[in-house]
Design an enzyme around this catalytic site. Structure first.
Site, PDB file in Angstrom:
ATOM      1  N   GLU A 168      -1.158   2.922  12.756  1.00 24.09           N
ATOM      2  CA  GLU A 168      -2.423   2.612  12.085  1.00 24.09           C
ATOM      3  C   GLU A 168      -3.283   3.862  12.195  1.00 24.09           C
ATOM      4  O   GLU A 168      -3.556   4.334  13.298  1.00 24.09           O
ATOM      5  CB  GLU A 168      -3.112   1.428  12.746  1.00 24.09           C
TER       6      GLU A 168
ATOM      7  N   CYS B 125     -11.851   0.137  13.396  1.00 24.26           N
ATOM      8  CA  CYS B 125     -10.948   0.533  12.311  1.00 24.26           C
ATOM      9  C   CYS B 125     -11.422   0.004  10.970  1.00 24.26           C
ATOM     10  O   CYS B 125     -10.986   0.481   9.923  1.00 24.26           O
ATOM     11  CB  CYS B 125      -9.543   0.003  12.572  1.00 24.26           C
TER      12      CYS B 125
END
Length: 535
Positions: A265, A302
């Protein structure tokens, strides 16, 4: 417990022999004790060897036993009490309430994976009996299950010292799937990592499992991490961090004689589309929600909204005025590390210098070290479409408003976006057709599409997808949050005409684990598979 700075090589506590690193309190830049000497090639090799030796046994233990390990890890983490919370607060600069909540999320997701293991759905058992027992006129006896891939390397993340770190989502998913784990602790929270590592190691010992099920290595810089990914005994990698870091690990994994997947990620600006009806009906309310989402955790989630897209007009002007006022009252917060603060300053400087970009709102300065000022920038859609660099993430509380001149231009912006973790639509009266037109583009762009909400806050659940097309992640078919994350660390194996005495328990006719299965393509009813016992 006293912190020693030693690694966990299986059950062995071993100090590194390389240069020592210390975490620091980001509020003051004061180094923290103890020092953590870096591990070396021998430490990596020993941890991977013990993981490989444990792998066959661990993947073969009954699912109920793996579930019990996950629950015991959660118990052990909770038993650390205030010692863990205090250390994580000091190493991260995050508020105590945030760390306490993150600890609860960490233990909650461990227990959720334990529940998932007990359901047996992850094994995806399929049995196609040989005729005449099956419906087919001819053919062999075929039985399929999903099997753990083997030892997994996990890299702790900087922005979640608990939930995406030593016992975080990647570790929980790998252990649930039956894979031993070798973790590289993040240098920003070394003491926190050691404390959680002690909980995981104790749980492995408590359940009588092979020591190689878990190891924890320390080492600043990239050398140890690259060596870990290059080790031939590692079969998959879980990573949350920068795009540069993720790509470097992907190159190493791809260059191995036997390449392996890296589930990374990496980067997302999480676009938010404010449709005309939504702006007309609730511009000020949207501005308040946007500012709260942008500034949450100093923008170090995020999923903070780094991009807002809307059509020009009086209603957008109302949104800008309210958001600017709220940002002007926002005080700069401490970022997680001096390195993250420095990268934020550099990234925002690049964005502010780009052609056509203007800064329209600036937050208040903060006190102490490593505080990051909140910023709202704006750019015309034509300039945005000409400059792909305006999609680059500035990890922190900065967002860019893309101003379109028509709904058609808004749609063109949506279709030009790179892969994202999330995409959000706020819609109101009369926005249905435009929302329907945008939805396919956003499905192609993001792993999670939200309506009338804000992307910060990722629920740990069965249906959650925390992933997305590149560069949000390295593989948009997967997720790092939710029980579907187990699939990253499983692979299907088919057994043809295997004698009954050699069949794995999951595939035997008596189904001792009570796993759900499809027989001749027909899914068994829930009553056909008894629940798994608790170990």
């Amino acid at each position: 417990m006293p912190l020693s700075g030693a690694m966990f090589i299986g059950a062995e506590r071993r100090p590194g022999t390389g240069p020592a690193a210390r975490s620091a309190d980001p509020r003051t830049n004061e180094p923290l004790e103890p020092p953590y000497p870096a591990g070396g090639a021998r430490d990596v090799a020993d941890a991977c060897e013990r993981a490989a030796l444990a792998a066959v046994h661990y993947r073969s233990v009954p699912p109920a036993e793996r579930a019990a390990l996950l629950e015991r890890i959660a118990d052990r983490i909770e038993e650390l009490g205030d010692e863990l919370v205090d250390r994580a607060v000091t190493e991260s600069g995050l508020p105590r309430a945030r760390i306490s909540g993150e600890r609860d999320r960490t233990t909650g997701q461990l227990r959720l994976f334990a529940e998932e293991v007990r359901t047996g759905e992850w094994a995806e058992v399929r049995v196609d009996p040989a005729p005449p027992a099956g419906r087919r006129a001819a053919g062999p006896d075929l039985r399929q299950r999903h099997l753990a891939v083997g030892p997994v390397a996990v890299f702790g993340a900087s922005n979640f010292p608990l939930a995406f770190s030593v016992a975080g989502g990647d570790t929980a998913a790998a252990l649930a799937a039956g894979c031993p784990v070798v973790v590289k602790g993040h240098q920003a929270h070394l003491g926190t990592s050691e404390l959680v590592g002690s909980a995981v190691a104790a749980a492995v010992r408590d359940r009588g499992l092979p020591e190689g099920v878990f190891s924890l290595l320390f080492g600043a810089g990239s050398d140890l991490g690259q060596a870990l990914v290059a080790d031939p005994r590692i079969r998959a990698v879980g990573f949350t961090g920068s795009q540069a870091g993720g790509l470097a690990l992907m190159r190493t994994a791809a260059a191995r004689p036997v390449p392996i997947p890296v589930y990374a990620e990496m980067s997302s600006v999480n676009p938010v589309f404010l449709l005309p009806g939504a702006l007309h009906g609730r511009a000020e309310e949207l501005a308040e929600g946007f500012t709260g989402s942008l500034t949450l955790g100093a923008g170090q989630f995020c999923t903070n909204p780094g991009l807002v897209v809307a059509v020009a007009g009086e209603d957008l002007d109302r949104f800008v005025a309210s958001a600017s006022a709220a940002i002007g009252r926002s005080t700069a917060q401490t970022m997680l590390t001096s390195g993250i603060h420095r990268a934020y300053q550099q990234a925002t400087a690049v964005l502010r210098a780009a052609e056509g970009v203007r800064e329209i709102a600036t937050g208040l300065p903060g006190e102490g070290a490593n505080t990051a000022t909140v910023r709202l920038l704006t750019v015309a859609a034509d300039d945005f479409l000409k400059n792909p660099g305006l999609q680059d993430e500035a990890f922190g509380a900065t967002s860019t408003l893309v101003v379109c001149q028509s709904p058609d231009q808004l749609t063109r912006v949506a279709r030009a976006l790179r892969g994202q973790l999330t995409a959000t639509l706020h819609h109101g009266e009369g926005d249905g057709p435009l929302a329907a037109e945008l939805l396919p583009a956003l499905e192609d762009t993001a792993g999670r599409v939200l309506f009338d909400g804000w992307p910060t806050g990722v629920a740990v659940s069965h249906a959650m997808v925390h992933g997305g097309p590149f560069p949000a992640t390295s593989d948009g078919r997967t997720t790092s949050v939710g029980t579907l994350a187990m699939r990253r660390f499983l692979r299907p194996v088919c057994y043809q005409n295997l004698p009954a005495g050699l069949l794995p328990p999951e595939l035997s006719d008596d189904n001792p684990y009570g796993l759900p299965r499809r027989t001749d393509g027909i899914r068994e009813s829930a009553s056909a598979a008894s629940p798994l016992p608790r170990a």
